[in-house]
Design a protein around this motif. Structure first.
Motif, PDB file in Angstrom:
ATOM      1  N   LYS A   1       0.835  -1.210   0.000  1.00 17.53           N
ATOM      2  CA  LYS A   1       0.000   0.000   0.000  1.00 17.53           C
ATOM      3  C   LYS A   1       0.864   1.251   0.000  1.00 17.53           C
ATOM      4  O   LYS A   1       0.497   2.274  -0.580  1.00 17.53           O
ATOM      5  CB  LYS A   1      -0.930   0.000   1.217  1.00 17.53           C
ATOM      6  CG  LYS A   1      -2.070  -1.000   1.083  1.00 17.53           C
ATOM      7  CD  LYS A   1      -3.093  -0.811   2.192  1.00 17.53           C
ATOM      8  CE  LYS A   1      -4.339  -1.639   1.890  1.00 17.53           C
ATOM      9  NZ  LYS A   1      -5.319  -1.588   2.973  1.00 17.53           N
ATOM     10  N   GLY A   2       2.004   1.159   0.695  1.00 17.54           N
ATOM     11  CA  GLY A   2       2.925   2.301   0.706  1.00 17.54           C
ATOM     12  C   GLY A   2       3.468   2.588  -0.682  1.00 17.54           C
ATOM     13  O   GLY A   2       3.571   3.744  -1.097  1.00 17.54           O
ATOM     14  N   ILE A   3       3.825   1.535  -1.416  1.00 17.69           N
ATOM     15  CA  ILE A   3       4.324   1.730  -2.782  1.00 17.69           C
ATOM     16  C   ILE A   3       3.283   2.472  -3.610  1.00 17.69           C
ATOM     17  O   ILE A   3       3.588   3.384  -4.372  1.00 17.69           O
ATOM     18  CB  ILE A   3       4.662   0.360  -3.431  1.00 17.69           C
ATOM     19  CG1 ILE A   3       5.880  -0.261  -2.738  1.00 17.69           C
ATOM     20  CG2 ILE A   3       4.922   0.523  -4.929  1.00 17.69           C
ATOM     21  CD1 ILE A   3       6.135  -1.709  -3.116  1.00 17.69           C
ATOM     22  N   LEU A   4       2.020   2.108  -3.424  1.00 14.99           N
ATOM     23  CA  LEU A   4       0.942   2.719  -4.210  1.00 14.99           C
ATOM     24  C   LEU A   4       0.491   4.069  -3.644  1.00 14.99           C
ATOM     25  O   LEU A   4      -0.329   4.746  -4.251  1.00 14.99           O
ATOM     26  CB  LEU A   4      -0.265   1.777  -4.256  1.00 14.99           C
ATOM     27  CG  LEU A   4      -0.099   0.558  -5.154  1.00 14.99           C
ATOM     28  CD1 LEU A   4      -1.215  -0.437  -4.895  1.00 14.99           C
ATOM     29  CD2 LEU A   4      -0.084   0.978  -6.615  1.00 14.99           C
ATOM     30  N   GLY A   5       1.000   4.433  -2.486  1.00 14.11           N
ATOM     31  CA  GLY A   5       0.555   5.701  -1.900  1.00 14.11           C
ATOM     32  C   GLY A   5      -0.830   5.612  -1.294  1.00 14.11           C
ATOM     33  O   GLY A   5      -1.490   6.628  -1.104  1.00 14.11           O
ATOM     34  N   LEU A   6      -1.276   4.407  -0.967  1.00 17.27           N
ATOM     35  CA  LEU A   6      -2.600   4.270  -0.361  1.00 17.27           C
ATOM     36  C   LEU A   6      -2.568   4.565   1.129  1.00 17.27           C
ATOM     37  O   LEU A   6      -3.600   4.794   1.744  1.00 17.27           O
ATOM     38  CB  LEU A   6      -3.155   2.865  -0.601  1.00 17.27           C
ATOM     39  CG  LEU A   6      -3.639   2.590  -2.025  1.00 17.27           C
ATOM     40  CD1 LEU A   6      -3.900   1.111  -2.223  1.00 17.27           C
ATOM     41  CD2 LEU A   6      -4.899   3.390  -2.334  1.00 17.27           C
ATOM     42  N   ILE A   7      -1.375   4.511   1.720  1.00 11.73           N
ATOM     43  CA  ILE A   7      -1.229   4.932   3.118  1.00 11.73           C
ATOM     44  C   ILE A   7      -0.070   5.926   3.196  1.00 11.73           C
ATOM     45  O   ILE A   7       0.745   6.028   2.284  1.00 11.73           O
ATOM     46  CB  ILE A   7      -0.973   3.730   4.068  1.00 11.73           C
ATOM     47  CG1 ILE A   7       0.256   2.954   3.604  1.00 11.73           C
ATOM     48  CG2 ILE A   7      -2.177   2.816   4.141  1.00 11.73           C
ATOM     49  CD1 ILE A   7       0.667   1.860   4.568  1.00 11.73           C
ATOM     50  N   GLU A   8      -0.019   6.643   4.291  1.00 13.21           N
ATOM     51  CA  GLU A   8       1.020   7.645   4.514  1.00 13.21           C
ATOM     52  C   GLU A   8       2.393   6.967   4.533  1.00 13.21           C
ATOM     53  O   GLU A   8       2.609   6.026   5.281  1.00 13.21           O
ATOM     54  CB  GLU A   8       0.740   8.292   5.881  1.00 13.21           C
ATOM     55  CG  GLU A   8       1.417   9.605   6.112  1.00 13.21           C
ATOM     56  CD  GLU A   8       1.196  10.068   7.552  1.00 13.21           C
ATOM     57  OE1 GLU A   8       2.135  10.590   8.143  1.00 13.21           O
ATOM     58  OE2 GLU A   8       0.078   9.875   8.066  1.00 13.21           O
ATOM     59  N   ARG A   9       3.332   7.455   3.710  1.00 10.19           N
ATOM     60  CA  ARG A   9       4.654   6.812   3.692  1.00 10.19           C
ATOM     61  C   ARG A   9       5.729   7.803   3.293  1.00 10.19           C
ATOM     62  O   ARG A   9       5.475   8.860   2.731  1.00 10.19           O
ATOM     63  CB  ARG A   9       4.690   5.587   2.797  1.00 10.19           C
ATOM     64  CG  ARG A   9       4.176   5.567   1.372  1.00 10.19           C
ATOM     65  CD  ARG A   9       4.461   6.659   0.468  1.00 10.19           C
ATOM     66  NE  ARG A   9       4.186   6.280  -0.919  1.00 10.19           N
ATOM     67  CZ  ARG A   9       3.858   7.141  -1.840  1.00 10.19           C
ATOM     68  NH1 ARG A   9       3.706   8.413  -1.545  1.00 10.19           N
ATOM     69  NH2 ARG A   9       3.674   6.764  -3.084  1.00 10.19           N
ATOM     70  N   LYS A  10       6.984   7.385   3.616  1.00  8.83           N
ATOM     71  CA  LYS A  10       8.164   8.164   3.246  1.00  8.83           C
ATOM     72  C   LYS A  10       9.162   7.220   2.592  1.00  8.83           C
ATOM     73  O   LYS A  10       9.127   6.024   2.819  1.00  8.83           O
ATOM     74  CB  LYS A  10       8.794   8.786   4.496  1.00  8.83           C
ATOM     75  CG  LYS A  10       8.170  10.092   4.922  1.00  8.83           C
ATOM     76  CD  LYS A  10       8.984  10.748   6.026  1.00  8.83           C
ATOM     77  CE  LYS A  10       9.145   9.841   7.216  1.00  8.83           C
ATOM     78  NZ  LYS A  10       9.164  10.501   8.509  1.00  8.83           N
ATOM     79  N   GLY A  11      10.068   7.778   1.800  1.00  6.89           N
ATOM     80  CA  GLY A  11      11.094   6.949   1.193  1.00  6.89           C
ATOM     81  C   GLY A  11      11.228   7.256  -0.284  1.00  6.89           C
ATOM     82  O   GLY A  11      10.523   8.113  -0.820  1.00  6.89           O
ATOM     83  N   GLU A  12      12.155   6.532  -0.933  1.00 12.90           N
ATOM     84  CA  GLU A  12      12.376   6.748  -2.366  1.00 12.90           C
ATOM     85  C   GLU A  12      11.852   5.547  -3.127  1.00 12.90           C
ATOM     86  O   GLU A  12      12.213   4.409  -2.839  1.00 12.90           O
ATOM     87  CB  GLU A  12      13.866   6.919  -2.652  1.00 12.90           C
ATOM     88  CG  GLU A  12      14.418   8.239  -2.184  1.00 12.90           C
ATOM     89  CD  GLU A  12      15.919   8.299  -2.405  1.00 12.90           C
ATOM     90  OE1 GLU A  12      16.451   7.514  -3.227  1.00 12.90           O
ATOM     91  OE2 GLU A  12      16.559   9.124  -1.740  1.00 12.90           O
ATOM     92  N   LEU A  13      11.019   5.836  -4.118  1.00 10.68           N
ATOM     93  CA  LEU A  13      10.456   4.765  -4.936  1.00 10.68           C
ATOM     94  C   LEU A  13      10.750   5.083  -6.385  1.00 10.68           C
ATOM     95  O   LEU A  13      10.399   6.160  -6.873  1.00 10.68           O
ATOM     96  CB  LEU A  13       8.936   4.676  -4.732  1.00 10.68           C
ATOM     97  CG  LEU A  13       8.457   4.380  -3.309  1.00 10.68           C
ATOM     98  CD1 LEU A  13       6.964   4.642  -3.189  1.00 10.68           C
ATOM     99  CD2 LEU A  13       8.769   2.942  -2.943  1.00 10.68           C
TER     100      LEU A  13
END
Lengths: 290, 257, 370
Positions: free
Chosen positions: B54-66
């Protein structure tokens, strides 16, 4: 018997007005979880726009009347779209703040309408037929009630067809069920937000013009007084359910008419009905969301 | 800190952290998804696999480099990320239950040339039930519909989250076959509990524990090593493995919420 | 909690001023000063209509304090418990109308009449709370709204008890002479000040009590509270009742001060005004609710005066019409606060004094509601 018919049809006429407000509220809440307190202002502005138009082009002609409905719908839709784009969108995913902003907008716009058009009711004229009566099974029904019912049915059918047969309609229906999955399919669900505001605003605008004929006047407060009942109808019908809103509009208004006629406590009965429905079925009659 | 991504990976994840309901569920996770074949994302319940997806898809709050296909995507909105060519099959299917099967598929179409035939051939069941409401389908049929929604577009990566969860064995093998078929043309990042399915499909594995990557390597190496399986996945070996901590149980609950 | 101690190493004036003991001393000094106001000849042109000893100014100040007290009671429900009630006006109106009816109909002395009204307020809050807390979120908001509407309908329909559209005038037969008439406004002012202090103390005490902590924890994470074996329902109900009773007390003081109760205090709009005040002051801050109440009431009053002024009358329509509508300006201000200043006045003050922006946390406090 004639009393029953009278109460039934006038109740449906009132229910038609409720539905025109509640349909938009329900769609907006269903898709975006926004309880839109500014919806009454969409209605009021639509009513004033329709009245301003009608008084310039001869309020007693049918052509003007029908066009005034369109004017009301257009103004309501534009106001609603601007609200979504300028205020609601800035607070994406901030549900309480979205509600608060609509509360502020409702307070500010009602005051603005007071400033522009005054606090007193402005009485209006309509095509002569609307003031007449038609005999149905021995009951004399005011003609305008048929018009409200017809308008609500047309709006209901139009929205249903739109939801059923267009891609945007598909997106809205899916979004009501699961918004984040819609975005996860690569769809910008925000365009649907603007659209439901437009639809809701247009329906409220039509409702505003009709409500002003129902009351016989326009005033800055007609939106607010209908809004409370529309909220109740929306919640009873199940937030997000269009058919729920339609059924609840009819049931609530008819019940209200009967209670008013027999005991004079229509408003109270509606409130008790709401409390009862919420306690027995918290998601409303046809709602799936709690 | 940031190792250069191998040129043959479709997705690189660097220092991904994600929160659910204010709680850190993914912490500083980095891995690469190769441009071909199936990569399995493994780990015990509640270690942050679904949250990673979900983080990869931006469905939840996230930080990092993709980085997806050479493009940085962590600042894009979900729908933009998906439009770059990602198909998503969520945990618990998430079909639109009030929409018909045909409508579910139509909604997923992102181009004017959807691959209807491919989906129809893979899942003939769905053709028969095109007019039926998705909510009335069986679990297996819903899973096929969910897969169909991802396969109807030409994607450059599929993110598939526990596709066999709660399905009867016969359906599990159907789903696995469909994924194997799909994997011939598109790389897949697969979250899967069923090691049988992992063995059948995956070439590479990434193992998460407590929100972090604890192992990456070839699937075969991991699956042939009982101690590794035991240490990372705790699926066999009786009661010698530690019970899941309270913290991971809580995050598992929230992950599902 | 205190970012200041971590970010700035040297002790500042602000750190000193925000120590609990110092805060209470400052608060006591402020109350003492407010109590002395009727004896002083202070003027704040543009804010107060006249010198502080004049009845008109005292009346306005007393009214302001009541609104602040009412806002504080709403803060308990909205800011602390995170419950979006649209019916808080009901308990305020229960105090005002209740006391008015008991005094007029049953010809009681003031003190027993107050006790009876308090019990009525308690019962109404208890029943409505018990029912509406069975649903959550928007459902809760709607049920509270519905009950308030029912109250509004009852007031309108039973005109022989409530005065209907005319409003209910205070029957002064059994009111001590010291609390009647323009010349005694200063006594009423002190009563209102006492009510505000009482509400503030009860609110503080409640927030610091075990129940207050639990209900705040429920707002943040209901699941976790359930896990430790507490049923959030009863704590929420307790909060709801305390807030309702406080509103009833403020409502009784309102009746004494204004000498009448009118229908507008039981409308949904009145509850919305409370919501506006609490957000304006800063959700979650006790003194934010007080400041919000003061700022809102004074602004409303001043803007109304401004609206009637000649400076406004001379403006072209597109400026004159909006500027002559206080609620338009307040509504717009409110929208701007929600958009750009989610912590309200208290949040802004905190940011200025602590030199650290924390808009995000303030937004999160807001979103924990419902």
């Amino acid at each position: 018997m004639s009393t029953i018919v009278l109460l039934l049809i006038t109740g449906l006429g009132l229910g038609a007005l409720y539905f025109l407000v509640a349909s938009g509220l329900s769609l907006i809440y269903g898709l975006m979880d926004v309880l839109n307190f500014a919806h009454g202002s969409f209605l009021t502005l639509g009513a004033f726009a329709g009245w301003e138009f009608a008084r310039r082009f001869g309020a007693d002609s049918w052509g003007t009347f029908l066009l005034s409905l369109l004017v009301g719908a257009a103004v309501g839709a534009i106001f609603a779209v601007l609200t979504e784009l300028l205020l609601i969108r800035k607070l994406y995913e901030r549900l309480i703040e979205q509600v608060l902003v609509t509360v502020g907008l409702a307070l500010a716009t009602v005051a603005l309408f007071e400033g522009i058009w005054g606090q007193d009711p402005i009485y209006l004229t309509a095509p002569a037929w609307m003031g007449g009566q038609t005999n149905v099974l021995g009951a004399s029904i005011p003609n305008d009630r048929f018009l409200y019912i017809a308008a609500a049915v047309i709006v209901l059918i139009a929205i249903v067809l739109f939801l059923k047969f267009t891609r945007f309609g598909l997106i809205i229906r899916a979004g009501v069920e699961n918004r984040s999955m819609v975005t996860a399919l690569g769809i910008d669900v925000r365009s649907a937000f603007t659209l439901v505001f437009a639809i809701g605003g247009a329906a409220a605008g039509i409702g505003g013009v009709l409500a002003s004929h129902y009351n016989g006047y326009v005033s800055p407060y007609i939106g607010g007084s209908l809004l409370i009942f529309a909220f109740i109808v929306t919640v009873i019908g199940g937030l997000g359910s269009l058919s729920g809103a339609a059924i609840a509009s009819a049931v609530v208004a008819v019940l209200q008419q009967f209670a008013n006629y027999h005991w004079g406590i229509g408003d109270l009965v509606v409130v008790l009905l709401l409390a009862a429905v919420l306690l027995l079925r918290p998601s409303g009659l046809l709602g799936s969301k709690a | 800190m940031n190792a250069p991504a191998p040129s043959d990976s479709i997705l690189t994840v660097r220092n991904l952290s994600a929160k659910v309901a204010g709680q850190q569920v993914v912490e500083d996770v980095s891995f690469d998804v190769p441009a071909t074949g199936v990569t399995a994302l493994l780990g015990r319940n509640g270690v942050g696999k679904t949250s990673t997806i979900k983080g990869i898809l931006g469905l939840i709050e996230r930080k990092g480099e993709l980085t997806f296909a050479g493009e940085r995507i962590e600042r894009l909105r979900t729908h933009k990320i998906v439009q770059r060519g990602i198909g998503y099959v969520p945990e618990d299917r998430e079909v639109f239950s009030k929409l018909s099967v045909a409508e579910n598929l139509r909604l997923a179409e992102r181009t004017s040339k959807p691959r209807r035939e491919l989906v129809d051939n893979l899942f003939p069941d769905l053709v028969e039930r095109a007019a039926q409401k998705a909510g009335t389908l069986s679990g297996g049929q819903q899973q096929m519909l969910s897969l169909g929604r991802a396969l109807i577009n030409e994607n450059r990566l599929l993110l598939v989250d526990e596709p066999t969860k709660g399905l009867a064995p016969i359906i599990v093998s159907q789903v696995a076959d469909a994924l194997a078929e799909a994997a011939k043309t598109v790389p897949i990042l697969l979250v899967e509990q069923n090691l049988q399915v992992v063995r059948q499909l995956a070439e590479d594995v990434i193992v998460l524990d407590g929100g972090r990557v604890v192992y990456t390597g070839k699937a075969k190496t991991l699956l042939d090593d009982e101690t590794l399986i035991h240490r990372f996945l705790g699926v066999s070996g009786g009661d010698s493995h530690p019970a899941p901590s309270v913290a991971s149980a809580t995050s598992a609950q929230e992950e599902r919420a | 909690m205190s970012n200041a101690t971590q970010t700035t190493n040297k002790p500042s004036v602000m750190d000193f001023l925000t120590r609990p003991a110092v805060k209470w001393v400052l608060g006591a000094l402020l109350v003492g000063f407010l109590a002395l106001l009727p004896m002083l000849n202070l003027s704040i042109p543009g804010v107060l209509p006249g010198a502080t000893y004049t009845p008109g100014t005292l009346q306005l100040l007393a009214f302001t304090m009541l609104i602040a007290g009412l806002a504080l009671s709403y803060h308990l429900i909205f800011g602390v418990a995170g419950l979006l009630s649209f019916g808080h006006a009901l308990y305020f109106a229960a105090g005002a109308y209740g006391l008015g009816i008991v005094l007029r109909r049953f010809e009681m002395e003031l003190i027993p009449a107050i006790v009876i009204t308090l019990v009525v307020g308690l019962l109404i809050a208890g029943v409505v709370g018990a029912v509406s807390l069975r649903v959550t979120g928007i459902g809760f908001a709607m049920v509270t709204l519905a009950f308030a509407q029912a109250g509004s309908v009852l007031v309108r329909r039973n005109a022989d008890w409530t005065g209907g559209d005319e409003g209910l005038a205070l029957d002064t037969t059994h009111i001590p002479d010291e609390l009647v008439g323009v010349l005694n406004t200063r006594n009423l002012y002190w009563v209102c000040l006492a009510v505000l202090v009482l509400v503030f103390l009860v609110t503080s005490w409640f927030e610091k009590s075990r129940a207050g902590h639990v209900v705040a924890a429920t707002r943040e994470n209901e699941l976790r509270v359930r896990v430790i074996g507490i049923r959030p329902y009863f704590v929420k109900l307790l909060t709801f009742i305390v807030a309702g009773v406080l509103a009833t007390i403020v409502g009784m003081a309102y009746l004494l001060l204004q000498s009448s109760a009118t229908q507008k205090i039981i409308t949904a709009d009145f509850t919305l005004t409370l919501l506006v005040i609490v957000v304006l002051g800063g959700v979650g801050y006790r003194w934010g609710a007080v400041i919000g109440g003061v700022v809102y009431t004074l602004l409303d009053q001043r803007l109304t005066v401004l609206a009637g002024s000649e400076a406004i009358a001379g403006l072209p329509d597109f400026l004159r019409i909006p500027l002559s509508e206080p609620l338009f300006i307040l509504g717009t201000l409110f929208i701007l606060v929600v958009l750009f200043l989610p912590g309200g006045i208290a949040g802004l003050a905190k940011r200025v004094t602590r030199g650290r922006s924390n808009v995000r946390a303030e937004r999160d406090v807001l979103e924990e509601v419902v």
